[in-house]
Write a protein that holds these residues in place. Structure first.
Motif, PDB file in Angstrom:
ATOM      1  N   ALA A   1      -5.721 -33.199  -8.428  1.00  0.00           N
ATOM      2  CA  ALA A   1      -5.544 -32.255  -7.306  1.00  0.00           C
ATOM      3  C   ALA A   1      -4.231 -31.486  -7.454  1.00  0.00           C
ATOM      4  CB  ALA A   1      -5.583 -33.020  -5.979  1.00  0.00           C
ATOM      5  N   ASP A   2      -3.181 -32.171  -7.943  1.00  0.00           N
ATOM      6  CA  ASP A   2      -1.890 -31.482  -8.162  1.00  0.00           C
ATOM      7  C   ASP A   2      -2.033 -30.369  -9.195  1.00  0.00           C
ATOM      8  OD1 ASP A   2      -0.536 -32.940  -6.349  1.00  0.00           O
ATOM      9  OD2 ASP A   2       0.371 -34.327  -7.807  1.00  0.00           O
ATOM     10  N   ARG A   3      -2.776 -30.662 -10.282  1.00  0.00           N
ATOM     11  CA  ARG A   3      -3.015 -29.623 -11.309  1.00  0.00           C
ATOM     12  C   ARG A   3      -3.703 -28.410 -10.679  1.00  0.00           C
ATOM     13  NH1 ARG A   3      -3.634 -31.473 -17.182  1.00  0.00           N
ATOM     14  NH2 ARG A   3      -1.922 -32.953 -17.182  1.00  0.00           N
ATOM     15  N   VAL A   4      -4.678 -28.700  -9.828  1.00  0.00           N
ATOM     16  CA  VAL A   4      -5.410 -27.609  -9.166  1.00  0.00           C
ATOM     17  C   VAL A   4      -4.438 -26.816  -8.292  1.00  0.00           C
ATOM     18  CG1 VAL A   4      -7.210 -27.079  -7.451  1.00  0.00           C
ATOM     19  CG2 VAL A   4      -7.623 -28.813  -9.222  1.00  0.00           C
ATOM     20  N   ARG A   5      -3.611 -27.527  -7.529  1.00  0.00           N
ATOM     21  CA  ARG A   5      -2.666 -26.838  -6.622  1.00  0.00           C
ATOM     22  C   ARG A   5      -1.604 -26.066  -7.395  1.00  0.00           C
ATOM     23  NH1 ARG A   5      -2.156 -31.698  -4.152  1.00  0.00           N
ATOM     24  NH2 ARG A   5      -3.879 -32.074  -2.729  1.00  0.00           N
ATOM     25  N   SER A   6      -1.291 -26.537  -8.604  1.00  0.00           N
ATOM     26  CA  SER A   6      -0.223 -25.859  -9.357  1.00  0.00           C
ATOM     27  C   SER A   6      -0.626 -24.428  -9.735  1.00  0.00           C
ATOM     28  CB  SER A   6       0.172 -26.664 -10.599  1.00  0.00           C
ATOM     29  OG  SER A   6      -0.886 -26.656 -11.516  1.00  0.00           O
ATOM     30  N   TYR A   7      -1.912 -24.116  -9.655  1.00  0.00           N
ATOM     31  CA  TYR A   7      -2.356 -22.739  -9.907  1.00  0.00           C
ATOM     32  C   TYR A   7      -2.833 -22.053  -8.629  1.00  0.00           C
ATOM     33  CZ  TYR A   7      -1.795 -23.554 -14.863  1.00  0.00           C
ATOM     34  OH  TYR A   7      -1.254 -23.822 -16.094  1.00  0.00           O
ATOM     35  N   ALA A   8      -2.325 -22.537  -7.498  1.00  0.00           N
ATOM     36  CA  ALA A   8      -2.784 -22.004  -6.201  1.00  0.00           C
ATOM     37  C   ALA A   8      -2.588 -20.498  -6.103  1.00  0.00           C
ATOM     38  CB  ALA A   8      -2.052 -22.711  -5.063  1.00  0.00           C
ATOM     39  N   GLU A   9      -1.537 -19.985  -6.784  1.00  0.00           N
ATOM     40  CA  GLU A   9      -1.245 -18.547  -6.690  1.00  0.00           C
ATOM     41  C   GLU A   9      -2.164 -17.707  -7.583  1.00  0.00           C
ATOM     42  OE1 GLU A   9       0.890 -17.744  -4.395  1.00  0.00           O
ATOM     43  OE2 GLU A   9       1.069 -19.912  -4.125  1.00  0.00           O
ATOM     44  N   VAL A  10      -2.847 -18.366  -8.515  1.00  0.00           N
ATOM     45  CA  VAL A  10      -3.707 -17.622  -9.452  1.00  0.00           C
ATOM     46  C   VAL A  10      -5.111 -17.573  -8.855  1.00  0.00           C
ATOM     47  CG1 VAL A  10      -4.510 -17.508 -11.846  1.00  0.00           C
ATOM     48  CG2 VAL A  10      -2.332 -18.608 -11.324  1.00  0.00           C
ATOM     49  N   PRO A  11      -5.704 -16.379  -8.747  1.00  0.00           N
ATOM     50  CA  PRO A  11      -6.995 -16.291  -8.044  1.00  0.00           C
ATOM     51  C   PRO A  11      -8.191 -16.721  -8.899  1.00  0.00           C
ATOM     52  CG  PRO A  11      -6.270 -14.115  -8.698  1.00  0.00           C
ATOM     53  CD  PRO A  11      -5.222 -15.064  -9.170  1.00  0.00           C
ATOM     54  N   ILE A  12      -8.214 -18.005  -9.261  1.00  0.00           N
ATOM     55  CA  ILE A  12      -9.346 -18.494 -10.065  1.00  0.00           C
ATOM     56  C   ILE A  12     -10.563 -18.715  -9.160  1.00  0.00           C
ATOM     57  CG2 ILE A  12      -7.960 -19.604 -11.878  1.00  0.00           C
ATOM     58  CD1 ILE A  12      -8.936 -22.238 -10.166  1.00  0.00           C
ATOM     59  N   THR A  13     -11.754 -18.678  -9.763  1.00  0.00           N
ATOM     60  CA  THR A  13     -12.973 -18.969  -8.979  1.00  0.00           C
ATOM     61  C   THR A  13     -13.681 -20.208  -9.500  1.00  0.00           C
ATOM     62  OG1 THR A  13     -14.359 -17.594 -10.406  1.00  0.00           O
ATOM     63  CG2 THR A  13     -13.368 -16.508  -8.487  1.00  0.00           C
ATOM     64  N   GLU A  14     -13.223 -20.730 -10.652  1.00  0.00           N
ATOM     65  CA  GLU A  14     -13.936 -21.864 -11.274  1.00  0.00           C
ATOM     66  C   GLU A  14     -12.948 -22.882 -11.827  1.00  0.00           C
ATOM     67  OE1 GLU A  14     -17.378 -21.413 -14.201  1.00  0.00           O
ATOM     68  OE2 GLU A  14     -15.719 -21.864 -15.561  1.00  0.00           O
ATOM     69  N   ILE A  15     -13.260 -24.154 -11.632  1.00  0.00           N
ATOM     70  CA  ILE A  15     -12.527 -25.223 -12.325  1.00  0.00           C
ATOM     71  C   ILE A  15     -13.512 -25.892 -13.288  1.00  0.00           C
ATOM     72  CG2 ILE A  15     -11.271 -27.393 -12.086  1.00  0.00           C
ATOM     73  CD1 ILE A  15     -10.576 -26.420  -9.203  1.00  0.00           C
ATOM     74  N   HIS A  16     -13.120 -25.930 -14.553  1.00  0.00           N
ATOM     75  CA  HIS A  16     -13.961 -26.515 -15.598  1.00  0.00           C
ATOM     76  C   HIS A  16     -13.274 -27.818 -16.015  1.00  0.00           C
ATOM     77  CE1 HIS A  16     -16.077 -25.739 -19.753  1.00  0.00           C
ATOM     78  NE2 HIS A  16     -15.809 -27.010 -19.615  1.00  0.00           N
ATOM     79  N   MET A  17     -13.882 -28.946 -15.682  1.00  0.00           N
ATOM     80  CA  MET A  17     -13.218 -30.223 -15.974  1.00  0.00           C
ATOM     81  C   MET A  17     -14.114 -31.132 -16.824  1.00  0.00           C
ATOM     82  SD  MET A  17     -11.728 -33.194 -13.528  1.00  0.00           S
ATOM     83  CE  MET A  17     -13.342 -33.837 -13.259  1.00  0.00           C
ATOM     84  N   VAL A  18     -13.576 -31.553 -17.951  1.00  0.00           N
ATOM     85  CA  VAL A  18     -14.273 -32.537 -18.784  1.00  0.00           C
ATOM     86  C   VAL A  18     -13.249 -33.534 -19.322  1.00  0.00           C
ATOM     87  CG1 VAL A  18     -16.184 -31.023 -19.530  1.00  0.00           C
ATOM     88  CG2 VAL A  18     -14.067 -31.053 -20.855  1.00  0.00           C
ATOM     89  N   GLY A  19     -13.726 -34.607 -19.925  1.00  0.00           N
ATOM     90  CA  GLY A  19     -12.805 -35.587 -20.489  1.00  0.00           C
ATOM     91  C   GLY A  19     -13.513 -36.463 -21.503  1.00  0.00           C
TER      92      GLY A  19
END
Ligand code: V47
Length: 375
Positions: free
Chosen positions: A99-117
């Motif tokens: 969630a912190d990683r997601v918030r760290s780009y709060a200012e960037v207007p992304i529409t998608e999070i692509h998460m794999v591992g």
């Protein structure tokens, strides 16, 4: 030389006739496309399909990639990203860290999070649900595209539930679509050589079909430029096409250009730009029921991707923030193009950039930037 003569000399006059009349190409046609030395002829044919479907439109998405763990017990020889369980460089992000990683780009207007591992045997079922929920809470408006079919196989194993139940749980936690990774090449021979511990082709296809039936669209990939042969690639494409006939759930096909650096098979030369363009073109021609073909610029380079927009590709992926799977060293992960750079490159290639969301719906706010870049 006039075009008909060139296609005739390339031995593709009949394929041209099929493409123009919208007939499906056979597996044998696919083999001939791979064997044809005239790359420009392949590009011409693929571009006919690309323009008939999409005109000049080139889709891109503003996205963020997150890898929640690099620990993996699958030991794929082509992968430079994973470490074995208990390795000193192994990491697992907690749901709060994701969630912190997601918030760290709060200012960037992304529409998608692509998460794999990686396939990390220590993670419990609840972890996957918690990570999805944490991301959704941190950025409710972003579409969550997560977990390859190979990770889903692991998640189902630990859940001890049916695929339909697992997909229902993942959807309830926020999952909205599934990326195309983990397919590699549908071949028993390559599977035994390079990724023998992982789900095989039929498992991958079965999980994809189950996802589609559960209301989760997905992408599909093929990793090329290592030990595969053209028969195996044609088989891969025809199996994808068959499943798509059944479910209609694939959005995009993404041929993935193998990067040998820091892998167990780094003695292989890896694909050339010529092969990258060939894969895009043949993918476009064979996968007549796939709406979109993506050139993943991180792996193909932005330069080859510009040319690929004339060889069948109508999507260039995204702005991307940090990409770890084919990074150049253990330290460097940042690989990004700003939205403006990406637009400029698409316009320079002579195509029209259009911002899409994960389901290929237009994102209206981008219009101003598009006309700026085009003008
Ligand atoms: O599954 C692993 C591949 C995939 C290497 O769905 C490698 O929109 C090249 O699937 N060289 C993950 N490739 C990436 C992926 C993807 C990427 C972009 C967009 C989408 C989408 C999906 O990368 C893995 C594997 O097939 N991979 N190692 C390598 N050394």
């Amino acid at each position: 030389m006039i075009l008909e003569e060139q296609l005739d000399r390339a031995g593709l006059a009949d394929v041209h006739a099929k493409v123009v009349s919208g007939q499906r190409l056979s597996a044998d046609d696919g083999l001939r496309l791979y064997a044809c030395p005239d790359l420009a002829a392949l590009g011409y044919l693929a571009n006919l399909v690309r323009e008939a479907r999409h005109g000049d439109t080139t889709y891109y998405v503003r996205n963020q990639h997150i890898n929640y763990t690099n620990v993996c017990n699958k030991l794929c020889k082509f992968c430079s990203f994973y470490v074995k369980p208990n390795h000193e460089r192994g990491y697992v992000l907690t749901p709060a860290q994701v969630a912190d990683r997601v918030r760290s780009y709060a200012e960037v207007p992304i529409t998608e999070i692509h998460m794999v591992g990686g396939v990390n045997p220590k993670l419990p079922y609840q972890y996957y649900l918690d990570v999805l929920q944490a991301m959704k809470q941190a950025r409710p408006e972003a579409h969550l595209k997560a977990f390859t079919m190979v990770e889903i196989a692991q998640i189902q194993r630990i859940a001890k539930k049916s695929l339909a139940e697992v997909f229902a749980d993942l959807r309830a936690a926020g999952l909205e679509s599934i990326p195309g990774g983990g397919a590699e090449v549908f071949s028993k021979r390559v599977h035994e050589d390079l990724f023998w511990t992982k789900a095989d082709s039929e498992d991958w296809l079965e999980i994809a079909a189950a996802a589609h039936r559960s209301g989760l669209p997905s992408n599909a990939t093929m990793l090329y430029g290592h030990v595969e042969n053209i028969e195996e690639k044609v088989y891969h494409l025809t199996r994808l096409r068959e499943v798509q006939d059944e479910t209609g759930g694939f959005l995009t096909y993404i041929p993935l250009s193998f990067h040998p650096e820091r892998t167990e098979i780094d003695h292989l030369p890896g694909p050339t730009g010529q092969l990258d363009l060939r894969e895009i073109a043949i993918g476009r021609l064979m996968l007549d029921n796939f709406p979109h073909i993506k050139t993943f610029w991180i792996m193909n380079t932005i330069d080859i991707s510009q040319v690929a927009l004339w060889y069948g590709a109508n999507d260039i992926d995204g702005t991307i923030m940090d990409y770890e799977i084919t990074r150049t060293s253990f330290e460097a992960t940042q690989q990004r193009l700003t939205q403006k750079d990406l637009l400029d490159r698409i316009v320079e290639a002579g195509r029209m950039p259009v911002e899409r969301d994960s389901l290929y719906r237009l994102v209206p706010q981008a219009t101003a930037l598009v006309s700026e870049a085009a003008g």
